[in-house]
Design a protein around this motif. Structure first.
Motif, PDB file in Angstrom:
ATOM      1  N   ALA A   1       0.823  -1.211   0.000  1.00  0.00           N
ATOM      2  CA  ALA A   1       0.000   0.000   0.000  1.00  0.00           C
ATOM      3  C   ALA A   1       0.858   1.263   0.000  1.00  0.00           C
ATOM      4  O   ALA A   1       0.344   2.362   0.150  1.00  0.00           O
ATOM      5  CB  ALA A   1      -0.934  -0.002   1.210  1.00  0.00           C
ATOM      6  N   PHE A   2       2.175   1.112  -0.192  1.00  0.00           N
ATOM      7  CA  PHE A   2       3.088   2.258  -0.109  1.00  0.00           C
ATOM      8  C   PHE A   2       2.695   3.371  -1.080  1.00  0.00           C
ATOM      9  O   PHE A   2       2.670   4.540  -0.707  1.00  0.00           O
ATOM     10  CB  PHE A   2       4.529   1.818  -0.373  1.00  0.00           C
ATOM     11  CG  PHE A   2       5.523   2.930  -0.240  1.00  0.00           C
ATOM     12  CD1 PHE A   2       5.998   3.301   1.009  1.00  0.00           C
ATOM     13  CD2 PHE A   2       5.976   3.614  -1.347  1.00  0.00           C
ATOM     14  CE1 PHE A   2       6.905   4.328   1.151  1.00  0.00           C
ATOM     15  CE2 PHE A   2       6.888   4.637  -1.227  1.00  0.00           C
ATOM     16  CZ  PHE A   2       7.354   5.003   0.029  1.00  0.00           C
ATOM     17  N   ALA A   3       2.402   3.031  -2.316  1.00  0.00           N
ATOM     18  CA  ALA A   3       2.074   4.049  -3.315  1.00  0.00           C
ATOM     19  C   ALA A   3       0.850   4.859  -2.887  1.00  0.00           C
ATOM     20  O   ALA A   3       0.831   6.085  -3.038  1.00  0.00           O
ATOM     21  CB  ALA A   3       1.837   3.411  -4.681  1.00  0.00           C
ATOM     22  N   GLU A   4      -0.152   4.182  -2.350  1.00  0.00           N
ATOM     23  CA  GLU A   4      -1.359   4.887  -1.923  1.00  0.00           C
ATOM     24  C   GLU A   4      -1.089   5.790  -0.716  1.00  0.00           C
ATOM     25  O   GLU A   4      -1.746   6.796  -0.514  1.00  0.00           O
ATOM     26  CB  GLU A   4      -2.481   3.900  -1.569  1.00  0.00           C
ATOM     27  CG  GLU A   4      -3.087   3.186  -2.770  1.00  0.00           C
ATOM     28  CD  GLU A   4      -2.243   2.018  -3.248  1.00  0.00           C
ATOM     29  OE1 GLU A   4      -1.399   1.501  -2.477  1.00  0.00           O
ATOM     30  OE2 GLU A   4      -2.417   1.620  -4.418  1.00  0.00           O
ATOM     31  N   ARG A   5      -0.099   5.410   0.102  1.00  0.00           N
ATOM     32  CA  ARG A   5       0.203   6.173   1.315  1.00  0.00           C
ATOM     33  C   ARG A   5       1.395   7.105   1.156  1.00  0.00           C
ATOM     34  O   ARG A   5       1.816   7.749   2.109  1.00  0.00           O
ATOM     35  CB  ARG A   5       0.494   5.199   2.471  1.00  0.00           C
ATOM     36  CG  ARG A   5      -0.655   4.293   2.822  1.00  0.00           C
ATOM     37  CD  ARG A   5      -0.404   3.381   4.032  1.00  0.00           C
ATOM     38  NE  ARG A   5       0.916   2.786   4.098  1.00  0.00           N
ATOM     39  CZ  ARG A   5       1.881   3.162   4.968  1.00  0.00           C
ATOM     40  NH1 ARG A   5       1.666   4.119   5.821  1.00  0.00           N
ATOM     41  NH2 ARG A   5       3.049   2.552   4.969  1.00  0.00           N
ATOM     42  N   SER A   6       1.968   7.211  -0.042  1.00  0.00           N
ATOM     43  CA  SER A   6       3.223   7.940  -0.228  1.00  0.00           C
ATOM     44  C   SER A   6       3.140   9.401   0.211  1.00  0.00           C
ATOM     45  O   SER A   6       4.066   9.908   0.846  1.00  0.00           O
ATOM     46  CB  SER A   6       3.703   7.841  -1.669  1.00  0.00           C
ATOM     47  OG  SER A   6       2.757   8.415  -2.544  1.00  0.00           O
ATOM     48  N   ASP A   7       2.034  10.082  -0.085  1.00  0.00           N
ATOM     49  CA  ASP A   7       1.917  11.486   0.342  1.00  0.00           C
ATOM     50  C   ASP A   7       1.961  11.597   1.864  1.00  0.00           C
ATOM     51  O   ASP A   7       2.629  12.479   2.407  1.00  0.00           O
ATOM     52  CB  ASP A   7       0.628  12.113  -0.190  1.00  0.00           C
ATOM     53  CG  ASP A   7       0.696  12.403  -1.678  1.00  0.00           C
ATOM     54  OD1 ASP A   7       1.823  12.522  -2.209  1.00  0.00           O
ATOM     55  OD2 ASP A   7      -0.375  12.512  -2.305  1.00  0.00           O
TER      56      ASP A   7
END
Length: 83
Positions: A62-68
């Motif tokens: 889920a890193f991409a979704e949580r990157s911000d």
């Protein structure tokens, strides 16, 4: 660089804009056209190989979704680095 002559058909309005732009920039019409061709080639290039950028695997699906949120939490890019 060896230059070759070619013929390109342009509408009157386009040719007028080329002439005006080249004059305004103090360059030849041919050089302006060569720059335009270079840009057209670059923007349409198909790369056969990856860009060679490093690959990062966070191990978190889920890193991409949580990157911000992650960047905000670490203050990445803030003056003075992480707090």
């Amino acid at each position: 660089m060896a230059l070759k002559r070619t013929t390109v058909y342009l509408e009157d309005e386009v040719l007028r804009e080329i002439k005006e732009t080249a004059a305004r920039r103090g360059m030849s019409e041919a050089e302006l056209i060569r720059q335009g061709v270079d840009l057209a080639i670059a923007s349409n290039r198909m790369w056969d190989e990856p860009a060679g950028l490093p690959v990062f695997d966070s191990g978190d699906p889920a890193f991409a979704e949580r990157s911000d949120d992650i960047l905000r939490e670490t203050r990445f890019g803030s003056w003075g680095g992480a707090a």
